[in-house]
Design a protein around this motif. Sequence first.
Motif, PDB file in Angstrom:
ATOM      1  N   MET A   1       0.815  -1.195   0.000  1.00 50.87           N
ATOM      2  CA  MET A   1       0.000   0.000   0.000  1.00 50.87           C
ATOM      3  C   MET A   1       0.860   1.261   0.000  1.00 50.87           C
ATOM      4  O   MET A   1       0.468   2.274  -0.541  1.00 50.87           O
ATOM      5  N   SER A   2       2.032   1.206   0.609  1.00 50.25           N
ATOM      6  CA  SER A   2       2.878   2.394   0.682  1.00 50.25           C
ATOM      7  C   SER A   2       3.404   2.790  -0.693  1.00 50.25           C
ATOM      8  O   SER A   2       3.626   3.971  -0.945  1.00 50.25           O
ATOM      9  N   MET A   3       3.599   1.822  -1.591  1.00 52.04           N
ATOM     10  CA  MET A   3       4.086   2.143  -2.930  1.00 52.04           C
ATOM     11  C   MET A   3       3.034   2.949  -3.689  1.00 52.04           C
ATOM     12  O   MET A   3       3.370   3.910  -4.394  1.00 52.04           O
ATOM     13  N   ILE A   4       1.774   2.614  -3.534  1.00 48.44           N
ATOM     14  CA  ILE A   4       0.698   3.368  -4.182  1.00 48.44           C
ATOM     15  C   ILE A   4       0.639   4.771  -3.614  1.00 48.44           C
ATOM     16  O   ILE A   4       0.472   5.751  -4.354  1.00 48.44           O
ATOM     17  N   LYS A   5       0.818   4.899  -2.318  1.00 48.16           N
ATOM     18  CA  LYS A   5       0.803   6.218  -1.683  1.00 48.16           C
ATOM     19  C   LYS A   5       1.972   7.069  -2.185  1.00 48.16           C
ATOM     20  O   LYS A   5       1.805   8.252  -2.493  1.00 48.16           O
ATOM     21  N   GLU A   6       3.159   6.456  -2.298  1.00 48.94           N
ATOM     22  CA  GLU A   6       4.322   7.187  -2.814  1.00 48.94           C
ATOM     23  C   GLU A   6       4.095   7.635  -4.246  1.00 48.94           C
ATOM     24  O   GLU A   6       4.450   8.753  -4.623  1.00 48.94           O
ATOM     25  N   PHE A   7       3.514   6.728  -5.064  1.00 54.99           N
ATOM     26  CA  PHE A   7       3.256   7.087  -6.458  1.00 54.99           C
ATOM     27  C   PHE A   7       2.267   8.245  -6.530  1.00 54.99           C
ATOM     28  O   PHE A   7       2.428   9.156  -7.338  1.00 54.99           O
ATOM     29  N   LYS A   8       1.233   8.202  -5.695  1.00 48.87           N
ATOM     30  CA  LYS A   8       0.248   9.283  -5.684  1.00 48.87           C
ATOM     31  C   LYS A   8       0.908  10.610  -5.312  1.00 48.87           C
ATOM     32  O   LYS A   8       0.658  11.636  -5.937  1.00 48.87           O
TER      33      LYS A   8
END
Length: 138
Positions: A1-8
């Motif tokens: 989930m943190s990778m999606i947050k970083e991408f956002k």
Amino acid sequence: MSMIKEFKEFAMRGNVMDLAIGVVIGAAFGKIVGALVDKIIMPIIGYLTSGQNFADLALNLGEKTNPDGTVVPAVAIGYGAFIQSIIDFIIVAFVIFLVVKVMNRLKRAEAAAPAAPPEPTSQEKLLAEIRDLLKAGK
């Protein structure tokens, strides 16, 4: 989930969004300039050159006879398309230069006209009078 947050977070940064907007506007502007070159300027150049279409110019290096007897060029170097591309590039570059020049002139006009300073308040006027009287020694 943190990778999606970083991408956002990455995608929503100002620089990335500015770049995306610049690409979209640049593509739209490219279509406008392309239409200007293809539909307005090049027909005028074609008229001035007695209808010569540069894209059709080619150097035939040999001929080939088809079984039905028609002769076609076996190898053709299409230098006309290259000349056409160079002319298109020069025209597009010149139009972009003119647009940038106009935009820079508008920016300078905005920067050259600074806003007038605000009128001093009555309290500031009174303090200025007191200061002037103290300087005068009264």
